[in-house]
Each structure stands twice: as structure tokens, then as C-alpha cells.
Design an enzyme around this catalytic site. Structure first.
Site: not given
Ligand SMILES: [Zn+2]
Length: 372
Positions: A88, A90-91, A142, A190, A267, A305, A307, A310, A336
Site C-alpha cells: 500500500d 502508507g497513506g 492517497d 477516493q 485484503d 476444511c 487445512c 482441521c 485455518h
């Protein structure tokens, strides 16, 4: 683009980066300090098949610093990560973490939350920092206004973000002439929670002909329907041929909603942070592991699941580790929750490709309204 839904704006695609190809829609785990807390690169790349993760420019700029990371061979080598990295600008952290800050048209002056030292981010300096990291995808600086913001302030702030995006793009173009590797730069839409400002911003950013576009300023405390509306307002203006990234979202039930609105990348710290706090996402809803009912529960956290957590451990054991404050709890829980998010994204992609996304969306909406 691999497939498009006929009813919604959802699409499945392939995002090509210098560190491999990423299937979209994609969820990117957050590695704030060049690590996804509790997981090794082997867990992420080999076991969980994560193709792209996010790291935070603000944190890495302050510590250990872009110069050191460059000397260590770039962020990929430094953190031993073979796949793609998005950083990103940093804004967002400057506006949410740092105490004293002063915004000028040139950039933002702020105090480090670590030791109070004074620093300045400009559109150019944040591109330079991200190039020092060697990020595959960079974000333009931004301003992320607080919610709620007045229309007047939101407009002033959005126009500043636009000017910064143009400066960042210009600087990025110049810097890339000396670079053998292609590093993408995404500007950020924005405009706070104002439809007209979002549209003005998205339309103006088209001039940059960017590699992709981000929609920022979401998840700042606004009600969820408003975040969705802001994505809708921006999305139909952005070119269909470029990836769109909704920053900082969302809850498991929201992921299909953003995808239905034309989002390809997301994200969020939720799966990792909530895991550490004892909140686990399963195919049957949320599990708060400290609850007494799991004390002698021999079942896996999520029976569907695959993983490692699990496959190997019971709810009773996870609860015990959590209650005892053991490090292994965070490791297993994070593993998980990331798996759960990736599974949702795989279901989404599969539904789009097999031409049954509207049906999938109806099913998940029904399940989430039942759970609520
Ligand atoms: Zn699992």
C-alpha cells in the site's frame, strides 16, 4: 479475463506479475511487517497456495527502512517470499496510526508512532520506497478521510488524492525507464461516502491509463451498505480490462458481494487478527473458541476444511491452547482462517467460471441471513 457472470458484475481472471500469475478474484493475506503473523513463507506458499500478499509501506518505511530492504535484495528475498507482493502507499496508516500529521498539497508530514520522529511522505517518495522494496504492485499515495467527512472536505481531499496520483504516475513512469522489471502502479479512487465525488475521481483517474485501480477509503466506520454503494458508484466507470482492488475488505459473507460488484482483489486483517483474538471462521459460521461448549469437543474446528489445523487438531485442544496463551494457538488459528478465506475465493471463482454465480450468491446470502 477468463469468465464473466451474465447477471452480476463478477468476473474471473488472471493477474500476471513478475512473481507469478494470480487467479482472480483473489484475497490477499496481510503481512504488515513483512510477515503474516504466525505463518512461515512455506505455510503460505506451499500449504495454503497463497500467490500474492500485502505488505505495509508505512511500517516498513519506518522499520527497517527502504534502504536496508534494498540492500538485503528487496522484500521478496528479505522475507523469503517467492510469489507476488502488493504494497500500500502508507497513506491509510499515516491517517489512522500516526498522532500528529499535517497535510499539505505536497504530501503529508507525520510523526512516527514508534519514536515520534518526523517524516514526510510525498507521491514521489512513496513510489521510491515501494520500488526499493521491489513490490510487484505499488499503490499511489492517497488521503483517506475520516468518516463522516463533510462534502466540502471530501471534495478537497479527493482532488488532492487525484493530484498526488498524477504525480505518482509521472514519477513511476520516469523511474521505470531505468528498471528491468515491470512494477505496476495502481491509483486509488477516493471521495468519502459521496457518490458524485467517487464518480468524479474514478473518471479523472482514467487519464492515467493505469495497470489497475483501487477503491480506497472503505471500512472506516461507515455502514456496510454504504461501502457497497461506493464500490458500485466507482466500478462501472473503471475499465473492465483492468484489475480492481477494494482495499481493506471484508467479512467472509461480504467477499462474494464485492465480487458481484466487479471487484477482483481484496485484503483485510480480519482473518489473521480475529484468529489471534479467538474468532474463527468456518463453513458453518463463526466459532468463538473460548466458549465453554468447546472444552471437551473432540471434533475438528471445521469438518469440511482441509487445512492442517482441521486435519490434526480438535476444538478442545485449540481452546486449551487459547486459554493457556500458547503461541501455537495463533499459528494454528491463523492457518485455518486464511484457508477459510482462500476456500471462499476458490468457491467464488469456480462459480463464476461454471456460469452459476447468481445461484451461488443467493445461497450464501441465505446462509448468512440464517446465521445472523
Ligand atoms: Zn481448517
Amino acid at each position: 479475463m477468463v469468465a464473466e457472470c451474465r447477471e452480476t458484475r463478477a468476473r474471473a481472471g488472471l493477474l500476471h506479475t513478475p512473481h507469478g500469475t494470480v487467479e482472480t478474484p483473489v484475497f490477499m493475506p496481510v503481512g504488515t511487517q513483512a510477515t503474516v503473523k504466525g505463518l512461515t513463507a512455506r505455510d503460505l506458499a506451499e500449504d495454503l497456495d497463497v500467490r500474492i500478499l500485502l505488505a505495509n509501506t508505512y511500517h516498513l518505511y519506518l522499520r527497517p527502512g527502504p534502504d536496508l530492504i534494498r540492500e538485503m535484495g528487496g522484500l521478496h528475498r528479505f522475507m523469503s517470499w517467492p510469489n507476488a507482493i502488493l504494497t500500500d502507499s502508507g497513506g491509510y496508516q499515516v491517517f489512522s496510526l500516526s498522532g500528529l500529521r499535517k497535510i499539505t498539497d505536497d504530501g503529508v508530514r507525520f510523526q512516527s508512532h514508534l519514536n515520534g520522529d518526523s517524516h514526510t511522505f510525498t507521491p514521489e517518495s512513496t513510489v521510491d520506497a515501494q520500488l526499493a522494496f521491489g513490490s510487484d504492485i505499488l499503490m499511489a499515495l492517497d488521503e483517506c478521510p475520516e468518516y463522516p467527512a463533510s462534502h466540502e472536505y471530501a471534495r478537497e481531499s479527493m482532488r488532492r488524492t487525484l493530484r498526488w496520483a498524477r504525480q505518482a504516475a509521472e514519477h513511476h513512469r520516469r523511474r521505470l525507464q531505468e528498471s528491468p522489471t515491470r512494477h505496476a502502479l495502481f491509483p486509488i479512487v477516493q471521495g468519502s461516502m459521496y457518490r458524485d465525488l467517487r464518480r468524479e475521481c474514478a473518471a479523472a483517474l482514467l487519464d492515467l491509463d493505469a495497470d489497475g485501480y483501487a477503491i480506497g477509503g472503505l471500512s472506516v466506520g461507515e455502514p456496510r451498505p454504504l461501502s457497497m454503494e461506493m464500490v458500485e458508484a466507482s466500478e462501472d466507470i473503471l475499465p473492465r480490462s483492468r484489475p480492481r482492488y477494494a482495499m481493506g475488505v471484508g467479512m467472509p459473507a461480504e467477499l462474494p458481494e464485492y465480487v458481484a460488484r466487479g471487484v477482483d482483489m481484496m485484503d483485510c486483517v480480519l482473518p489473521t487478527r480475529n484468529a489471534r483474538n479467538g474468532c474463527l471462521f468456518t463453513s458453518q459460521g463463526r466459532v468463538v473458541i473460548k466458549h465453554a461448549r468447546y472444552r471437551d469437543d473432540p471434533r475438528p474446528l471445521d469438518e469440511t476444511c482441509q487445512c492442517y489445523t482441521c486435519r490434526k487438531y480438535s476444538r478442545a485442544y485449540l481452546r486449551h491452547l487459547f486459554q493457556a496463551g500458547e503461541i501455537l494457538y495463533a499459528v494454528l488459528a491463523t492457518r485455518h482462517n486464511i484457508q477459510r478465506y482462500l476456500d471462499i475465493m476458490r468457491e467464488i471463482r469456480h462459480a463464476i467460471i461454471s456460469n452459476r454465480y447468481p445461484e451461488y450468491l443467493r445461497t450464501v446470502r441465505l446462509a448468512s441471513s440464517d446465521a445472523a
